[in-house]
Design a protein around this motif. Structure first.
Motif, PDB file in Angstrom:
ATOM      1  N   ASP A  72     -20.542  32.723 -25.189  1.00 14.14           N
ATOM      2  CA  ASP A  72     -19.581  31.899 -24.428  1.00 14.14           C
ATOM      3  C   ASP A  72     -19.002  30.749 -25.248  1.00 14.14           C
ATOM      4  OD1 ASP A  72     -19.989  33.404 -22.084  1.00 14.14           O
ATOM      5  OD2 ASP A  72     -21.868  32.319 -21.716  1.00 14.14           O
ATOM      6  N   SER A  73     -19.363  30.670 -26.539  1.00 11.75           N
ATOM      7  CA  SER A  73     -18.887  29.477 -27.270  1.00 11.75           C
ATOM      8  C   SER A  73     -17.365  29.382 -27.415  1.00 11.75           C
ATOM      9  CB  SER A  73     -19.614  29.270 -28.592  1.00 11.75           C
ATOM     10  OG  SER A  73     -20.039  30.435 -29.179  1.00 11.75           O
ATOM     11  N   PRO A  74     -16.621  30.467 -27.572  1.00 10.27           N
ATOM     12  CA  PRO A  74     -15.156  30.292 -27.672  1.00 10.27           C
ATOM     13  C   PRO A  74     -14.560  29.622 -26.425  1.00 10.27           C
ATOM     14  CG  PRO A  74     -15.780  32.490 -28.405  1.00 10.27           C
ATOM     15  CD  PRO A  74     -17.006  31.891 -27.782  1.00 10.27           C
ATOM     16  N   GLN A  75     -15.088  29.995 -25.260  1.00  9.70           N
ATOM     17  CA  GLN A  75     -14.579  29.398 -24.010  1.00  9.70           C
ATOM     18  C   GLN A  75     -15.119  27.972 -23.843  1.00  9.70           C
ATOM     19  OE1 GLN A  75     -16.092  32.355 -24.301  1.00  9.70           O
ATOM     20  NE2 GLN A  75     -14.810  33.922 -23.346  1.00  9.70           N
ATOM     21  N   ARG A  76     -16.434  27.796 -24.147  1.00  6.39           N
ATOM     22  CA  ARG A  76     -17.048  26.475 -23.930  1.00  6.39           C
ATOM     23  C   ARG A  76     -16.373  25.416 -24.818  1.00  6.39           C
ATOM     24  NH1 ARG A  76     -21.834  27.543 -25.697  1.00  6.39           N
ATOM     25  NH2 ARG A  76     -21.625  26.481 -27.711  1.00  6.39           N
ATOM     26  N   ILE A  77     -16.107  25.784 -26.065  1.00  3.08           N
ATOM     27  CA  ILE A  77     -15.515  24.800 -26.986  1.00  3.08           C
ATOM     28  C   ILE A  77     -14.024  24.626 -26.664  1.00  3.08           C
ATOM     29  CG2 ILE A  77     -15.205  24.198 -29.415  1.00  3.08           C
ATOM     30  CD1 ILE A  77     -17.717  25.985 -29.958  1.00  3.08           C
ATOM     31  N   GLY A  78     -13.399  25.718 -26.224  1.00  3.51           N
ATOM     32  CA  GLY A  78     -12.005  25.604 -25.768  1.00  3.51           C
ATOM     33  C   GLY A  78     -11.900  24.597 -24.625  1.00  3.51           C
ATOM     34  N   ALA A  79     -12.865  24.658 -23.707  1.00  4.91           N
ATOM     35  CA  ALA A  79     -12.856  23.744 -22.555  1.00  4.91           C
ATOM     36  C   ALA A  79     -13.045  22.292 -23.006  1.00  4.91           C
ATOM     37  CB  ALA A  79     -13.946  24.143 -21.572  1.00  4.91           C
ATOM     38  N   LYS A  80     -13.724  22.095 -24.146  1.00  4.10           N
ATOM     39  CA  LYS A  80     -13.881  20.720 -24.661  1.00  4.10           C
ATOM     40  C   LYS A  80     -12.591  20.227 -25.317  1.00  4.10           C
ATOM     41  CE  LYS A  80     -18.858  20.488 -25.488  1.00  4.10           C
ATOM     42  NZ  LYS A  80     -19.885  20.009 -26.409  1.00  4.10           N
ATOM     43  N   ILE A  81     -11.793  21.165 -25.837  1.00  2.52           N
ATOM     44  CA  ILE A  81     -10.513  20.768 -26.441  1.00  2.52           C
ATOM     45  C   ILE A  81      -9.486  20.451 -25.345  1.00  2.52           C
ATOM     46  CG2 ILE A  81      -8.574  21.605 -27.863  1.00  2.52           C
ATOM     47  CD1 ILE A  81     -10.608  23.223 -29.501  1.00  2.52           C
ATOM     48  N   ALA A  82      -9.637  21.124 -24.195  1.00  5.12           N
ATOM     49  CA  ALA A  82      -8.627  21.002 -23.127  1.00  5.12           C
ATOM     50  C   ALA A  82      -8.260  19.553 -22.783  1.00  5.12           C
ATOM     51  CB  ALA A  82      -9.092  21.775 -21.899  1.00  5.12           C
ATOM     52  N   PRO A  83      -9.246  18.648 -22.553  1.00  5.06           N
ATOM     53  CA  PRO A  83      -8.835  17.275 -22.212  1.00  5.06           C
ATOM     54  C   PRO A  83      -8.108  16.550 -23.349  1.00  5.06           C
ATOM     55  CG  PRO A  83     -11.251  17.469 -22.304  1.00  5.06           C
ATOM     56  CD  PRO A  83     -10.700  18.845 -22.453  1.00  5.06           C
ATOM     57  N   LEU A  84      -8.353  16.982 -24.573  1.00  2.97           N
ATOM     58  CA  LEU A  84      -7.654  16.338 -25.701  1.00  2.97           C
ATOM     59  C   LEU A  84      -6.185  16.733 -25.760  1.00  2.97           C
ATOM     60  CD1 LEU A  84     -10.291  16.784 -28.590  1.00  2.97           C
ATOM     61  CD2 LEU A  84      -9.779  14.704 -27.314  1.00  2.97           C
ATOM     62  N   ILE A  85      -5.845  17.845 -25.090  1.00  3.58           N
ATOM     63  CA  ILE A  85      -4.443  18.293 -25.155  1.00  3.58           C
ATOM     64  C   ILE A  85      -3.777  18.297 -23.771  1.00  3.58           C
ATOM     65  CG2 ILE A  85      -4.840  19.649 -27.267  1.00  3.58           C
ATOM     66  CD1 ILE A  85      -4.712  22.202 -25.574  1.00  3.58           C
ATOM     67  N   GLY A  86      -4.485  17.808 -22.773  1.00  6.82           N
ATOM     68  CA  GLY A  86      -3.883  17.739 -21.435  1.00  6.82           C
ATOM     69  C   GLY A  86      -3.715  19.107 -20.807  1.00  6.82           C
ATOM     70  N   ALA A  87      -4.751  19.953 -20.978  1.00  6.72           N
ATOM     71  CA  ALA A  87      -4.710  21.299 -20.411  1.00  6.72           C
ATOM     72  C   ALA A  87      -5.929  21.496 -19.518  1.00  6.72           C
ATOM     73  CB  ALA A  87      -4.708  22.329 -21.530  1.00  6.72           C
ATOM     74  N   ARG A  88      -5.933  22.593 -18.752  1.00  6.08           N
ATOM     75  CA  ARG A  88      -7.115  22.903 -17.941  1.00  6.08           C
ATOM     76  C   ARG A  88      -8.097  23.742 -18.775  1.00  6.08           C
ATOM     77  NH1 ARG A  88      -3.625  24.941 -12.953  1.00  6.08           N
ATOM     78  NH2 ARG A  88      -2.267  25.439 -14.716  1.00  6.08           N
ATOM     79  N   PRO A  89      -9.390  23.602 -18.461  1.00  2.87           N
ATOM     80  CA  PRO A  89     -10.411  24.225 -19.332  1.00  2.87           C
ATOM     81  C   PRO A  89     -10.201  25.717 -19.570  1.00  2.87           C
ATOM     82  CG  PRO A  89     -11.441  22.849 -17.651  1.00  2.87           C
ATOM     83  CD  PRO A  89      -9.970  22.841 -17.361  1.00  2.87           C
ATOM     84  N   HIS A  90      -9.729  26.441 -18.555  1.00  4.50           N
ATOM     85  CA  HIS A  90      -9.587  27.894 -18.721  1.00  4.50           C
ATOM     86  C   HIS A  90      -8.274  28.279 -19.413  1.00  4.50           C
ATOM     87  CE1 HIS A  90      -7.620  26.706 -15.009  1.00  4.50           C
ATOM     88  NE2 HIS A  90      -6.817  27.733 -15.199  1.00  4.50           N
ATOM     89  N   GLU A  91      -7.544  27.283 -19.910  1.00  2.80           N
ATOM     90  CA  GLU A  91      -6.286  27.579 -20.600  1.00  2.80           C
ATOM     91  C   GLU A  91      -6.420  27.510 -22.130  1.00  2.80           C
ATOM     92  OE1 GLU A  91      -2.864  26.173 -17.467  1.00  2.80           O
ATOM     93  OE2 GLU A  91      -3.931  24.587 -18.532  1.00  2.80           O
ATOM     94  N   VAL A  92      -7.626  27.209 -22.609  1.00  2.57           N
ATOM     95  CA  VAL A  92      -7.811  27.035 -24.063  1.00  2.57           C
ATOM     96  C   VAL A  92      -8.997  27.882 -24.526  1.00  2.57           C
ATOM     97  CG1 VAL A  92      -8.109  25.342 -25.920  1.00  2.57           C
ATOM     98  CG2 VAL A  92      -7.086  24.623 -23.755  1.00  2.57           C
ATOM     99  N   ILE A  93      -8.828  28.547 -25.662  1.00  8.11           N
ATOM    100  CA  ILE A  93      -9.951  29.300 -26.227  1.00  8.11           C
ATOM    101  C   ILE A  93      -9.952  29.116 -27.747  1.00  8.11           C
ATOM    102  CG2 ILE A  93      -8.765  31.538 -26.558  1.00  8.11           C
ATOM    103  CD1 ILE A  93     -11.481  32.661 -25.160  1.00  8.11           C
ATOM    104  N   VAL A  94     -11.153  29.102 -28.325  1.00  9.04           N
ATOM    105  CA  VAL A  94     -11.280  28.918 -29.770  1.00  9.04           C
ATOM    106  C   VAL A  94     -11.491  30.280 -30.412  1.00  9.04           C
ATOM    107  CG1 VAL A  94     -12.640  27.857 -31.598  1.00  9.04           C
ATOM    108  CG2 VAL A  94     -12.222  26.610 -29.483  1.00  9.04           C
TER     109      VAL A  94
END
Ligand SMILES: Cc1ncc(COP(=O)(O)O)c(C=O)c1O
Length: 407
Positions: A72-94
């Motif tokens: 799950d790390s691609p999704q989990r880390i994507g969700a941590k990037i989301a607030p830095l870019i003003g996105a929702r957690p499920h909209e970002v993946i690493v």
């Protein structure tokens, strides 16, 4: 005249963000102004790597995919990037590199329309233009590479896609994401934003700006380590309409069913391709965690102050350097760049004086202003050493003209 040394020291003492510097390993005596190219080592990354290598890989072995949450790390880390870019957690993946993610998003998006034109900016970071030309060949699009000032006017009925880098890697010029996205949408075109020099550098509000597609780099301001995996963002409403051209098993709806047919996973997961690089992901997560508890707005306010001090000191002490970055904070990112006919040699001479910036061909010297670990005294010393190098012309020493493979 610019800030005095005593004033710089006082500014650091009064800076509430100063303690964040302790989150990094910074070599003693070195002034690091290249975090826009490769962020420094987060203290936590060292321990985390040891844990992942020794305990997880070493002891738990393949069980780690489940028991240590590797899968799950691609999704989990994507969700941590989301607030830095003003996105929702499920909209970002690493996943993958920025270049590969550009390829995936441009190709997937181009399929949504039969319009012929893909527009980008001349002088964009070259990987963007190279990937765009490959996608144009593959998808039979016409690649229109136009000057920055002409981008908006060029958008028309024939525009399928725009590929723009939000903050320019050389000059730090910043596009107005909201205005450009609005203009493209009104013309029926999609925009892919490259956030490599924006993420972790300037406040970003992708959802609010109406941005639909973006990619970004993990090893610069996010401090994710050399060659860290990159990320991609797809606005929720587009996710089910796009299919990645790289149909790897990790982007399949049920990778462990081992079926012959490709069924894309739901949502952002479909943009995964192969097995996630766990060591790189763990380092990237440590890098993103260096932003814990501090808002991008506060970091940006300090970045503006660092820029103004840098600019003022260079104006006063190094008049032969021509600043090519916009003065206005709304028009730029978090680095400052100057033209000088011997920028390469100057950069090397500075490195010999323990100040690391970087050179961008043919004549630009560039400095990353990273408020998490840089202070005002660092800036003062960097410009002081640069002024002395220019005054004495010590950059003329032959050793400073020797070019390595990476410049
Ligand atoms: C604007 C931009 N895009 C992409 C990249 C790098 O992409 P990749 O992750 O493929 O190395 C860089 C690297 O400096 C960059 O400045």
């Amino acid at each position: 005249m610019g800030l005095t040394h005593a004033e710089a020291v006082a500014a650091d003492a009064a800076d509430p963000l100063r303690p964040l510097r302790a989150r990094f390993h910074l070599p003693a005596g070195l002034i690091y102004l290249d975090g826009n190219s490769l962020g420094p080592l987060p203290q936590a990354a060292d321990l985390r790597q040891q844990k992942v290598v020794r305990e997880e890989w070493g002891e738990s072995l393949i069980r780690s995919w489940n028991v240590h949450g590797w899968i799950d790390s691609p999704q989990r880390i994507g969700a941590k990037i989301a607030p830095l870019i003003g996105a929702r957690p499920h909209e970002v993946i690493v996943t993958d590199s920025t270049s590969v993610n550009l390829f995936k998003l441009l190709t997937a998006a181009a399929r949504l329309s039969d319009r012929p034109a893909l527009i980008s900016e001349s002088g964009n970071f070259h990987t963007d233009l190279h990937i765009a030309s490959g996608v144009a060949d593959l998808m039979r699009l016409r690649l229109d590479v136009v000057a920055r000032q002409e981008v908006e006017a060029r958008i028309g009925d024939d525009t399928n896609l725009l590929l723009l880098t939000h903050v320019h890697y050389k000059t730090a010029e910043r596009f107005d994401m909201e205005a450009v996205t609005r203009r493209a949408k009104a013309a029926g075109a999609l925009t892919v934003w490259d956030l490599s020099h924006s993420v972790g550098a300037v406040p970003l509000h992708l959802n609010e700006s109406g941005a639909e597609l973006a990619v970004g780099c993990g090893y610069k301001y996010l401090n994710g380590g050399p060659g860290a995996p990159a990320f991609l963002y797809v606005a929720e409403h587009l996710q089910e309409r796009l299919v990645s051209p790289l149909r790897g098993w990790m982007g399949h709806a049920a990778p462990f069913d081992f079926t012959d047919d490709y069924v894309p996973a739901r949502g952002i997961d479909r943009f995964l391709a192969g097995t996630p690089p766990i060591l790189g992901l763990a380092a990237l997560e440590s890098g993103i965690d260096t932003f814990d508890g501090v808002s991008m707005e506060r970091l940006w306010a300090k970045s503006i102050a660092l820029f103004d001090v840098f600019h003022g000191l260079v104006e006063a002490r190094c008049p032969e350097l021509i600043c090519i970055s916009p003065r206005g904070p709304d028009q730029r990112g978090s680095h400052i760049s100057f033209r000088h006919p011997h920028a390469f040699e100057l950069c090397q001479a500075l490195i010999a004086e323990q100040v690391i910036g970087d050179f961008r061909a043919p004549d630009v010297i560039r400095f990353g202003l990273t408020p998490l670990y840089l202070g005002f005294e660092d800036i003062w010393h960097a410009v002081d050493r640069m002024a002395r190098i220019l005054e004495t012309e010590s950059w003329r020493e032959p050793r400073f003209a020797v070019r390595g493979k990476v410049t």
